[in-house]
Design a protein around this motif. Structure first.
Motif, PDB file in Angstrom:
ATOM      1  N   GLY A 153      31.017  38.070  42.057  1.00  0.00           N
ATOM      2  CA  GLY A 153      32.430  37.810  42.256  1.00  0.00           C
ATOM      3  C   GLY A 153      33.297  38.860  41.594  1.00  0.00           C
ATOM      4  O   GLY A 153      34.318  39.297  42.154  1.00  0.00           O
ATOM      5  N   GLN A 154      32.901  39.302  40.404  1.00  0.00           N
ATOM      6  CA  GLN A 154      33.637  40.372  39.727  1.00  0.00           C
ATOM      7  C   GLN A 154      33.523  41.675  40.504  1.00  0.00           C
ATOM      8  O   GLN A 154      34.516  42.401  40.667  1.00  0.00           O
ATOM      9  N   LEU A 155      32.318  41.965  41.004  1.00  0.00           N
ATOM     10  CA  LEU A 155      32.144  43.170  41.813  1.00  0.00           C
ATOM     11  C   LEU A 155      32.997  43.092  43.073  1.00  0.00           C
ATOM     12  O   LEU A 155      33.648  44.085  43.456  1.00  0.00           O
ATOM     13  N   ALA A 156      33.025  41.937  43.724  1.00  0.00           N
ATOM     14  CA  ALA A 156      33.853  41.771  44.921  1.00  0.00           C
ATOM     15  C   ALA A 156      35.324  42.017  44.600  1.00  0.00           C
ATOM     16  O   ALA A 156      36.046  42.657  45.378  1.00  0.00           O
ATOM     17  N   ALA A 157      35.765  41.535  43.444  1.00  0.00           N
ATOM     18  CA  ALA A 157      37.158  41.758  43.035  1.00  0.00           C
ATOM     19  C   ALA A 157      37.442  43.244  42.851  1.00  0.00           C
ATOM     20  O   ALA A 157      38.488  43.750  43.284  1.00  0.00           O
ATOM     21  N   PHE A 158      36.506  43.957  42.218  1.00  0.00           N
ATOM     22  CA  PHE A 158      36.704  45.401  41.990  1.00  0.00           C
ATOM     23  C   PHE A 158      36.758  46.165  43.309  1.00  0.00           C
ATOM     24  O   PHE A 158      37.572  47.079  43.481  1.00  0.00           O
ATOM     25  N   VAL A 159      35.881  45.796  44.249  1.00  0.00           N
ATOM     26  CA  VAL A 159      35.842  46.481  45.543  1.00  0.00           C
ATOM     27  C   VAL A 159      37.123  46.199  46.335  1.00  0.00           C
ATOM     28  O   VAL A 159      37.746  47.123  46.893  1.00  0.00           O
ATOM     29  N   ILE A 160      37.525  44.938  46.376  1.00  0.00           N
ATOM     30  CA  ILE A 160      38.746  44.577  47.110  1.00  0.00           C
ATOM     31  C   ILE A 160      39.970  45.227  46.479  1.00  0.00           C
ATOM     32  O   ILE A 160      40.867  45.720  47.175  1.00  0.00           O
ATOM     33  N   ASN A 161      40.027  45.253  45.149  1.00  0.00           N
ATOM     34  CA  ASN A 161      41.126  45.932  44.469  1.00  0.00           C
ATOM     35  C   ASN A 161      41.202  47.403  44.870  1.00  0.00           C
ATOM     36  O   ASN A 161      42.287  47.943  45.124  1.00  0.00           O
ATOM     37  N   ALA A 162      40.028  48.054  44.922  1.00  0.00           N
ATOM     38  CA  ALA A 162      39.993  49.472  45.273  1.00  0.00           C
ATOM     39  C   ALA A 162      40.432  49.699  46.711  1.00  0.00           C
ATOM     40  O   ALA A 162      41.185  50.645  47.005  1.00  0.00           O
ATOM     41  N   ILE A 163      39.991  48.839  47.620  1.00  0.00           N
ATOM     42  CA  ILE A 163      40.374  48.988  49.034  1.00  0.00           C
ATOM     43  C   ILE A 163      41.876  48.787  49.209  1.00  0.00           C
ATOM     44  O   ILE A 163      42.567  49.604  49.835  1.00  0.00           O
ATOM     45  N   LEU A 164      42.405  47.712  48.651  1.00  0.00           N
ATOM     46  CA  LEU A 164      43.827  47.436  48.779  1.00  0.00           C
ATOM     47  C   LEU A 164      44.666  48.490  48.063  1.00  0.00           C
ATOM     48  O   LEU A 164      45.727  48.895  48.556  1.00  0.00           O
ATOM     49  N   GLY A 165      44.181  48.949  46.903  1.00  0.00           N
ATOM     50  CA  GLY A 165      44.907  49.984  46.181  1.00  0.00           C
ATOM     51  C   GLY A 165      44.945  51.298  46.931  1.00  0.00           C
ATOM     52  O   GLY A 165      45.937  52.043  46.863  1.00  0.00           O
ATOM     53  N   SER A 166      43.869  51.592  47.670  1.00  0.00           N
ATOM     54  CA  SER A 166      43.806  52.848  48.416  1.00  0.00           C
ATOM     55  C   SER A 166      44.698  52.823  49.658  1.00  0.00           C
ATOM     56  O   SER A 166      45.333  53.824  49.995  1.00  0.00           O
ATOM     57  N   THR A 282      40.263  49.177  34.626  1.00  0.00           N
ATOM     58  CA  THR A 282      41.167  50.101  35.322  1.00  0.00           C
ATOM     59  C   THR A 282      42.139  50.755  34.346  1.00  0.00           C
ATOM     60  O   THR A 282      42.389  51.963  34.413  1.00  0.00           O
ATOM     61  N   GLU A 283      42.690  49.969  33.405  1.00  0.00           N
ATOM     62  CA  GLU A 283      43.606  50.511  32.410  1.00  0.00           C
ATOM     63  C   GLU A 283      42.893  51.496  31.487  1.00  0.00           C
ATOM     64  O   GLU A 283      43.461  52.529  31.094  1.00  0.00           O
ATOM     65  N   ILE A 284      41.642  51.219  31.133  1.00  0.00           N
ATOM     66  CA  ILE A 284      40.866  52.127  30.286  1.00  0.00           C
ATOM     67  C   ILE A 284      40.676  53.468  30.988  1.00  0.00           C
ATOM     68  O   ILE A 284      40.865  54.542  30.386  1.00  0.00           O
ATOM     69  N   LEU A 285      40.305  53.422  32.260  1.00  0.00           N
ATOM     70  CA  LEU A 285      40.087  54.656  33.010  1.00  0.00           C
ATOM     71  C   LEU A 285      41.396  55.410  33.234  1.00  0.00           C
ATOM     72  O   LEU A 285      41.422  56.650  33.227  1.00  0.00           O
ATOM     73  N   LYS A 286      42.495  54.686  33.423  1.00  0.00           N
ATOM     74  CA  LYS A 286      43.802  55.344  33.532  1.00  0.00           C
ATOM     75  C   LYS A 286      44.173  56.029  32.224  1.00  0.00           C
ATOM     76  O   LYS A 286      44.667  57.154  32.209  1.00  0.00           O
ATOM     77  N   ASP A 287      43.915  55.350  31.109  1.00  0.00           N
ATOM     78  CA  ASP A 287      44.225  55.929  29.797  1.00  0.00           C
ATOM     79  C   ASP A 287      43.376  57.171  29.543  1.00  0.00           C
ATOM     80  O   ASP A 287      43.814  58.107  28.861  1.00  0.00           O
ATOM     81  N   ALA A 288      42.162  57.181  30.108  1.00  0.00           N
ATOM     82  CA  ALA A 288      41.286  58.339  29.929  1.00  0.00           C
ATOM     83  C   ALA A 288      41.709  59.521  30.784  1.00  0.00           C
ATOM     84  O   ALA A 288      41.319  60.663  30.511  1.00  0.00           O
ATOM     85  N   GLY A 298      36.697  54.042  40.620  1.00  0.00           N
ATOM     86  CA  GLY A 298      35.707  54.258  39.569  1.00  0.00           C
ATOM     87  C   GLY A 298      35.244  52.953  38.943  1.00  0.00           C
ATOM     88  O   GLY A 298      34.073  52.819  38.551  1.00  0.00           O
ATOM     89  N   ASN A 299      36.143  51.986  38.862  1.00  0.00           N
ATOM     90  CA  ASN A 299      35.808  50.708  38.238  1.00  0.00           C
ATOM     91  C   ASN A 299      34.752  49.934  39.018  1.00  0.00           C
ATOM     92  O   ASN A 299      34.102  49.040  38.471  1.00  0.00           O
ATOM     93  N   ILE A 300      34.571  50.272  40.302  1.00  0.00           N
ATOM     94  CA  ILE A 300      33.518  49.615  41.090  1.00  0.00           C
ATOM     95  C   ILE A 300      32.152  49.831  40.442  1.00  0.00           C
ATOM     96  O   ILE A 300      31.285  48.951  40.479  1.00  0.00           O
ATOM     97  N   ALA A 301      31.954  51.002  39.835  1.00  0.00           N
ATOM     98  CA  ALA A 301      30.677  51.290  39.191  1.00  0.00           C
ATOM     99  C   ALA A 301      30.367  50.274  38.097  1.00  0.00           C
ATOM    100  O   ALA A 301      29.208  49.893  37.895  1.00  0.00           O
TER     101      ALA A 301
END
Length: 487
Positions: A153-166, A282-288, A298-301
């Motif tokens: 479910g967490q992976l599905a959330a990350f994938v859907i977030n990435a698709i909608l964000g893109s 996502t916030e961690i990767l943005k801060d990086a 990237g968060n999908i990984a």
């Protein structure tokens, strides 16, 4: 005919598992979706969240989950596992709509709190239901499917977030679409629970023996159904005659020691900072250094490695001792945190830093989900004798959710105030404390019966001691614990 009946029974059990574990899927999606929704939700044109506001929005779900976990078990004992899951699906649906339509931070926090009550209730009710409808020789594998559904479910959330964000990243209300998708599995869960039976264990506890036998016949052969019914009746009868422990019993040293160790295990699982990555990856990767859309992708990984590592962890549990597995996991997570802190300070502003941080968060989650999280829930199910299991599991799960709440609340504040490097140094220091606790305080539980474990706690390794409780402890296999990486 027997073969046809066996196929039908297996098919029915599979349907029961698939429908009920939608509760785990909702658990995972609702805890993971905030990861990608926060950057858009925080925009001044939307909810205009500060760092503290982000923490409150994320952590309000966790506070609700602590409450839901405490009362979820009691309500399922009163109304039935199936009925309670149906009620939770309704709460999932309306709380999801509340989050989706929230016009302000205050309403979002209230809706997320209600959603958390559903998450916490599911975290204890779904595994109990799975354990009670499963054949004894398949119980471990079936119950752990709920953990797989959570991380899926967490992976599905990350994938859907990435698709909608893109594809919709320029649309200011994209975060509302991310959140509302959780209403679909909630509807499926509610409808699906009409097609599955009540737990036979609960039916026997309510003196509905004929109904329980009818349920067992749908999933077992006639002989297996009759035999299991007798076992359930014997267990329920013994439990009715067993005096349950209360908080007054904590004055007994060996009981207090078990409960404190259980609380320590729960805290260790959370102070690694795992949910800082699952909620704020996502916030961690943005801060990086990643842009928002790149961070979402990237968060999908992180989600993929969580699912794969969970398979590995389940495989390792039957082959490796609990203590060495937990210590190895903690060493791996602590080293990963130290490297994130070090690299963030040494390579700040460079193009390579976000890729290094992503690789290290993936490494961190491999150790966390492959070793620490599976051992946590298994040991919590093993260390408590039957008469202590209610108070022991209730107390430890409450502490687990509360520490989870504190991490969720404070992480964005620390990230904004201290930066990525210092924040992860704090978690690394907590990791060193966790390793010390495991080495000094945690017993090995692998291949020991409940009686042996209880005797070890009573004796403290010094020989026989006077019985601290009147009744002889009931012999039972460890119950399947609600394995909800609280992610």
């Amino acid at each position: 005919m027997d073969m046809q009946n066996g196929t039908a029974q297996k098919s029915f059990l599979t349907k029961v598992i698939m429908i009920s574990t939608l509760g785990g899927l909702l658990f995972g999606y609702d805890t993971g979706v905030i990861n990608g929704a926060l950057p858009y939700m925080s925009d001044p044109s939307q909810l205009n969240l500060t760092a503290l506001g982000q923490g409150m929005v994320s952590a309000s779900l966790l506070l609700g989950a602590a409450l839901g976990a405490v009362f979820g078990g009691r309500l399922s004992d009163r109304h039935g596992r199936r009925t309670n899951i149906m009620y939770l699906s309704i709460l999932f649906f309306f709380a999801t709509l509340g989050c989706t339509l929230a016009p302000s931070m205050e309403i979002m926090i209230a809706a997320r709190f209600m959603l958390g009550i559903a998450v916490g209730g599911a975290s204890v009710t779904v595994p109990s239901y799975l354990a009670e409808v499963s054949p004894a020789n398949q119980r471990g594998g079936i119950v752990t499917r709920n953990e797989l559904m959570i991380v899926s479910g967490q992976l599905a959330a990350f994938v859907i977030n990435a698709i909608l964000g893109s594809f919709m990243g320029d649309y200011p209300h994209v975060w509302r679409y991310m959140l509302v998708i959780a209403a679909l599995p909630a509807i499926c869960l509610f409808i699906g629970m009409f097609r599955v039976p009540e737990s036979p264990r609960w039916l026997v506890s309510k003196d509905r023996t004929n109904d329980a036998l009818g349920v067992l016949r749908k999933m077992r052969s006639e002989g297996e159904a009759q035999e299991e019914l007798m076992q359930i009746e014997t267990t329920v009868l013994k439990e009715r005659g067993l005096k349950k422990a209360s908080f007054k019993d904590l004055s007994t040293p060996w009981i207090r020691r078990i409960v404190l160790i259980g609380i320590g295990i729960a805290i260790v699982q959370q102070i690694t900072g795992v949910n800082s990555i699952m909620y704020y990856g996502t916030e961690i990767l943005k801060d990086a250094g990643f842009a928002t859309q790149a961070a979402l992708i990237g968060n999908i990984a992180n989600g993929v490695i969580s699912v794969l590592a969970t398979f590995v962890g389940i495989w390792l549990l039957g082959r490796v001792g609990r203590r060495p597995m937990l210590i190895t996991g903690l060493i791996g997570t602590t080293c990963s945190l130290l490297l994130i802190g070090f690299m963030s300070s040494m390579l700040q502003g460079t193009e390579i830093l976000p890729y290094i941080v992503l690789s290290l968060t993936v490494t961190f989650l491999a150790f966390q989900q492959g070793a620490i999280s599976p051992v946590t829930w298994l040991m919590l199910s093993e260390i408590f004798p039957l008469r202590l299991r209610g108070i022991g599991m209730g107390t430890t799960v409450f502490f687990l959710w509360m520490v989870n709440f504190m991490v969720g609340l404070l992480f964005p504040v620390l990230l904004a105030g201290m930066g990525l490097s210092a924040t992860f140094y704090i978690f690394a220091a907590l990791g060193l404390g966790a390793i010390t606790f495991v080495k000094l305080c945690l017993p090995e539980t692998k291949d020991l019966t409940l009686e042996q474990l209880e005797e070890n706690f009573r004796n403290h390794g010094r020989g026989p001691v006077e019985e601290a409780v009147q009744e002889k402890p009931y012999t039972a296999k460890p119950a399947a614990a609600p394995n909800q990486t609280l992610k």
